[in-house]
Design a protein around this motif. Structure first.
Motif, PDB file in Angstrom:
ATOM      1  N   ALA A   1       0.833  -1.210   0.000  1.00 19.00           N
ATOM      2  CA  ALA A   1       0.000   0.000   0.000  1.00 19.00           C
ATOM      3  C   ALA A   1       0.863   1.253   0.000  1.00 19.00           C
ATOM      4  CB  ALA A   1      -0.929  -0.008   1.214  1.00 19.00           C
ATOM      5  N   GLN A   2       1.965   1.233   0.758  1.00 18.50           N
ATOM      6  CA  GLN A   2       2.865   2.387   0.776  1.00 18.50           C
ATOM      7  C   GLN A   2       3.553   2.585  -0.576  1.00 18.50           C
ATOM      8  OE1 GLN A   2       5.195   1.064   4.178  1.00 18.50           O
ATOM      9  NE2 GLN A   2       4.371   2.725   5.449  1.00 18.50           N
ATOM     10  N   MET A   3       3.911   1.490  -1.231  1.00 16.78           N
ATOM     11  CA  MET A   3       4.490   1.593  -2.576  1.00 16.78           C
ATOM     12  C   MET A   3       3.503   2.260  -3.519  1.00 16.78           C
ATOM     13  SD  MET A   3       7.612   0.360  -2.848  1.00 16.78           S
ATOM     14  CE  MET A   3       7.806  -0.162  -4.550  1.00 16.78           C
ATOM     15  N   TRP A   4       2.255   1.855  -3.426  1.00 15.68           N
ATOM     16  CA  TRP A   4       1.208   2.399  -4.293  1.00 15.68           C
ATOM     17  C   TRP A   4       0.918   3.854  -3.968  1.00 15.68           C
ATOM     18  CZ3 TRP A   4      -4.140   2.914  -2.349  1.00 15.68           C
ATOM     19  CH2 TRP A   4      -5.010   3.442  -3.311  1.00 15.68           C
ATOM     20  N   ARG A   5       0.780   4.157  -2.679  1.00 18.27           N
ATOM     21  CA  ARG A   5       0.368   5.497  -2.273  1.00 18.27           C
ATOM     22  C   ARG A   5       1.481   6.524  -2.393  1.00 18.27           C
ATOM     23  NH1 ARG A   5      -2.214   3.077   2.430  1.00 18.27           N
ATOM     24  NH2 ARG A   5      -0.360   3.725   3.602  1.00 18.27           N
ATOM     25  N   ARG A   6       2.722   6.104  -2.123  1.00 23.03           N
ATOM     26  CA  ARG A   6       3.773   7.105  -1.977  1.00 23.03           C
ATOM     27  C   ARG A   6       4.969   6.910  -2.906  1.00 23.03           C
ATOM     28  NH1 ARG A   6       7.192   8.785   3.481  1.00 23.03           N
ATOM     29  NH2 ARG A   6       7.980  10.754   2.653  1.00 23.03           N
ATOM     30  N   TRP A   7       5.619   5.744  -2.841  1.00 18.00           N
ATOM     31  CA  TRP A   7       6.897   5.586  -3.524  1.00 18.00           C
ATOM     32  C   TRP A   7       6.782   5.788  -5.039  1.00 18.00           C
ATOM     33  CZ3 TRP A   7      11.781   5.388  -1.836  1.00 18.00           C
ATOM     34  CH2 TRP A   7      12.767   4.992  -2.746  1.00 18.00           C
ATOM     35  N   ILE A   8       5.880   5.071  -5.667  1.00 16.23           N
ATOM     36  CA  ILE A   8       5.729   5.174  -7.120  1.00 16.23           C
ATOM     37  C   ILE A   8       5.202   6.547  -7.511  1.00 16.23           C
ATOM     38  CG2 ILE A   8       4.610   4.222  -9.161  1.00 16.23           C
ATOM     39  CD1 ILE A   8       6.788   2.451  -7.871  1.00 16.23           C
ATOM     40  N   ARG A   9       4.228   7.056  -6.781  1.00 14.95           N
ATOM     41  CA  ARG A   9       3.658   8.362  -7.102  1.00 14.95           C
ATOM     42  C   ARG A   9       4.682   9.477  -6.970  1.00 14.95           C
ATOM     43  NH1 ARG A   9      -1.784   9.537  -4.072  1.00 14.95           N
ATOM     44  NH2 ARG A   9      -1.773  11.258  -5.562  1.00 14.95           N
ATOM     45  N   GLU A  10       5.563   9.369  -5.977  1.00 13.48           N
ATOM     46  CA  GLU A  10       6.569  10.411  -5.778  1.00 13.48           C
ATOM     47  C   GLU A  10       7.560  10.446  -6.941  1.00 13.48           C
ATOM     48  OE1 GLU A  10       8.373  13.595  -3.575  1.00 13.48           O
ATOM     49  OE2 GLU A  10       6.392  12.667  -3.676  1.00 13.48           O
ATOM     50  N   GLY A  11       8.016   9.286  -7.383  1.00  7.33           N
ATOM     51  CA  GLY A  11       8.912   9.249  -8.528  1.00  7.33           C
ATOM     52  C   GLY A  11       8.267   9.820  -9.780  1.00  7.33           C
ATOM     53  N   HIS A  12       7.012   9.473 -10.008  1.00  2.00           N
ATOM     54  CA  HIS A  12       6.295  10.012 -11.176  1.00  2.00           C
ATOM     55  C   HIS A  12       6.126  11.524 -11.056  1.00  2.00           C
ATOM     56  CE1 HIS A  12       4.979   6.746 -13.880  1.00  2.00           C
ATOM     57  NE2 HIS A  12       5.213   5.977 -12.827  1.00  2.00           N
ATOM     58  N   ARG A  13       5.807  11.997  -9.864  1.00  2.00           N
ATOM     59  CA  ARG A  13       5.622  13.435  -9.670  1.00  2.00           C
ATOM     60  C   ARG A  13       6.878  14.208 -10.052  1.00  2.00           C
ATOM     61  NH1 ARG A  13       5.996  17.437  -4.993  1.00  2.00           N
ATOM     62  NH2 ARG A  13       7.319  15.895  -3.969  1.00  2.00           N
ATOM     63  N   VAL A  14       8.019  13.727  -9.605  1.00  4.16           N
ATOM     64  CA  VAL A  14       9.275  14.443  -9.844  1.00  4.16           C
ATOM     65  C   VAL A  14       9.728  14.295 -11.289  1.00  4.16           C
ATOM     66  CG1 VAL A  14      11.691  14.646  -9.158  1.00  4.16           C
ATOM     67  CG2 VAL A  14       9.937  14.162  -7.443  1.00  4.16           C
ATOM     68  N   PHE A  15       9.709  13.080 -11.820  1.00  8.64           N
ATOM     69  CA  PHE A  15      10.208  12.861 -13.177  1.00  8.64           C
ATOM     70  C   PHE A  15       9.280  13.490 -14.214  1.00  8.64           C
ATOM     71  CE2 PHE A  15      12.953   8.863 -12.204  1.00  8.64           C
ATOM     72  CZ  PHE A  15      13.687   9.616 -11.305  1.00  8.64           C
ATOM     73  N   ASN A  16       7.977  13.475 -13.953  1.00  8.92           N
ATOM     74  CA  ASN A  16       7.063  14.146 -14.868  1.00  8.92           C
ATOM     75  C   ASN A  16       7.285  15.655 -14.872  1.00  8.92           C
ATOM     76  OD1 ASN A  16       5.880  11.740 -15.643  1.00  8.92           O
ATOM     77  ND2 ASN A  16       4.107  11.948 -14.305  1.00  8.92           N
ATOM     78  N   TYR A  17       7.577  16.218 -13.699  1.00  7.55           N
ATOM     79  CA  TYR A  17       7.859  17.652 -13.634  1.00  7.55           C
ATOM     80  C   TYR A  17       9.124  17.970 -14.417  1.00  7.55           C
ATOM     81  CZ  TYR A  17       7.728  22.383 -11.757  1.00  7.55           C
ATOM     82  OH  TYR A  17       7.636  23.749 -11.651  1.00  7.55           O
ATOM     83  N   LEU A  18      10.141  17.130 -14.266  1.00 11.24           N
ATOM     84  CA  LEU A  18      11.371  17.302 -15.032  1.00 11.24           C
ATOM     85  C   LEU A  18      11.089  17.238 -16.526  1.00 11.24           C
ATOM     86  CD1 LEU A  18      14.482  17.385 -15.353  1.00 11.24           C
ATOM     87  CD2 LEU A  18      14.476  14.893 -15.003  1.00 11.24           C
ATOM     88  N   ALA A  19      10.319  16.251 -16.948  1.00 18.52           N
ATOM     89  CA  ALA A  19      10.024  16.085 -18.371  1.00 18.52           C
ATOM     90  C   ALA A  19       9.239  17.261 -18.939  1.00 18.52           C
ATOM     91  CB  ALA A  19       9.259  14.786 -18.592  1.00 18.52           C
ATOM     92  N   GLN A  20       8.422  17.888 -18.104  1.00 20.88           N
ATOM     93  CA  GLN A  20       7.550  18.959 -18.586  1.00 20.88           C
ATOM     94  C   GLN A  20       8.128  20.359 -18.388  1.00 20.88           C
ATOM     95  OE1 GLN A  20       3.847  18.128 -16.534  1.00 20.88           O
ATOM     96  NE2 GLN A  20       3.735  16.079 -17.442  1.00 20.88           N
ATOM     97  N   LEU A  21       9.361  20.461 -17.896  1.00 12.87           N
ATOM     98  CA  LEU A  21       9.988  21.778 -17.807  1.00 12.87           C
ATOM     99  C   LEU A  21       9.983  22.445 -19.173  1.00 12.87           C
ATOM    100  CD1 LEU A  21      13.198  21.270 -15.616  1.00 12.87           C
ATOM    101  CD2 LEU A  21      11.164  22.576 -14.993  1.00 12.87           C
ATOM    102  N   ARG A  22       9.801  23.761 -19.189  1.00 21.26           N
ATOM    103  CA  ARG A  22       9.803  24.467 -20.475  1.00 21.26           C
ATOM    104  C   ARG A  22      11.195  24.494 -21.089  1.00 21.26           C
ATOM    105  NH1 ARG A  22      11.850  29.472 -19.305  1.00 21.26           N
ATOM    106  NH2 ARG A  22      11.882  30.024 -17.101  1.00 21.26           N
ATOM    107  N   GLN A  23      12.242  24.459 -20.248  1.00 16.25           N
ATOM    108  CA  GLN A  23      13.607  24.495 -20.748  1.00 16.25           C
ATOM    109  C   GLN A  23      14.032  23.115 -21.271  1.00 16.25           C
ATOM    110  OE1 GLN A  23      12.802  25.248 -17.515  1.00 16.25           O
ATOM    111  NE2 GLN A  23      13.781  27.137 -16.839  1.00 16.25           N
ATOM    112  N   PRO A  24      14.891  23.083 -22.293  1.00 18.80           N
ATOM    113  CA  PRO A  24      15.509  21.814 -22.687  1.00 18.80           C
ATOM    114  C   PRO A  24      16.341  21.256 -21.530  1.00 18.80           C
ATOM    115  CG  PRO A  24      15.852  23.469 -24.393  1.00 18.80           C
ATOM    116  CD  PRO A  24      15.281  24.183 -23.197  1.00 18.80           C
ATOM    117  N   THR A  25      16.268  19.953 -21.335  1.00 19.51           N
ATOM    118  CA  THR A  25      17.002  19.298 -20.252  1.00 19.51           C
ATOM    119  C   THR A  25      17.973  18.278 -20.840  1.00 19.51           C
ATOM    120  OG1 THR A  25      15.208  17.691 -20.011  1.00 19.51           O
ATOM    121  CG2 THR A  25      15.161  19.619 -18.571  1.00 19.51           C
TER     122      THR A  25
END
Length: 267
Positions: free
Chosen positions: A85-109
């Motif tokens: 449940a913790q993997m579902w609620r927190r661990w996986i969601r946290e990685g997606h939150r951060v990596f998706n934000y990185l991917a969606q930055l307006r600047q080239p990365t």
């Protein structure tokens, strides 16, 4: 691009700005643990990315400390203690939150991959627009060997780049892709010897900075939208209509007519 200076096992995220603030370099500094990512590091990375997003930076570099590894991914000692449940609620969601934000930055990365990038470390690199690798780079998703699956966007982003069959081979067989093959498959945009890695990155940065910042960033959004299946007919019209109303477009056309080098301001 990596540094061999050790840091505490907890690790930290630091950001430096160069070229008049136009380039922001993010350093994940946990070499004693091969830059393994914890929830604390992910949160720190997210906070730094949010600050960069609202800055004048035009390019974002993702780098790591040490000579052995770009990033070995998630800290197994931390996530192995989590319940399903913790993997579902927190661990996986946290990685997606951060990596998706990185991917969606307006600047080239740009991810500077020096050494091994596996699991979440490979997924971190995949979330960037471009990847420059040292000849020592090795890329892979070994999660099936732990009895689990890639969890931070690897199945989607890897498939978009190399196709389903190669993605399945990498994941099913836990194949570590060497730098030359990664270049051939489009996982890396360029490869160089470690001693020349900084020069290769600088050359790419300089080429990007020669373009008008707003035009580059809007082009990034158009390409990302196309990769998601959006038609170009309307979006390119909007993008062109917006960018041709900027001061940079006026400067670019004038420089082209006068056979001079334009000076872009991002306005």
């Amino acid at each position: 691009m990596n540094t061999s200076e050790p840091s505490s096992d907890a690790g930290q995220i630091t950001v430096t700005h160069t070229r008049g603030g136009r380039v922001a370099t993010v350093l994940i500094d946990r070499p004693r643990k091969l830059n393994a990512l914890t929830l604390e590091l992910l949160d720190a990375l997210y906070c730094e990315l949010r600050t960069i997003d609202h800055s004048d930076a035009q390019i974002v570099l993702i780098t790591t400390a040490g000579e052995k590894s770009f990033c070995v991914g998630a800290d197994i000692a931390q996530f192995s203690r989590f319940s399903p449940a913790q993997m579902w609620r927190r661990w996986i969601r946290e990685g997606h939150r951060v990596f998706n934000y990185l991917a969606q930055l307006r600047q080239p990365t740009i991810a500077v991959v020096d050494g091994i990038a596996v699991g979440g470390g490979f997924e971190l690199a995949l979330a960037c627009d471009l990847r420059i690798g040292a000849s020592t780079a090795r890329l892979g998703l070994p999660e099936t060997g732990l009895g689990t699956t890639p969890g931070w966007g690897g199945t989607e982003r890897l498939t978009q780049i190399v196709g389903a069959a190669r993605a399945k081979e990498i994941i099913f067989a836990r194949r570590q892709v060497p730098s030359d093959t990664a270049l051939d498959w489009g996982l890396l945009n360029a490869v160089s010897e470690r001693s020349m890695l900084a020069d290769t990155v600088t050359e790419l940065i300089d080429r990007i900075l020669e373009g008008a910042p707003t035009a580059v960033q809007v082009s990034k959004q158009l390409v990302d939208a196309a990769a998601a299946g959006a038609p170009s007919t309307v979006l390119e019209a909007l993008g062109s209509g917006f960018t041709t109303g900027t001061d940079d477009f006026t400067a670019g056309v004038a420089a082209f007519s006068n056979k001079t080098t334009p000076t872009f301001t991002g306005s």
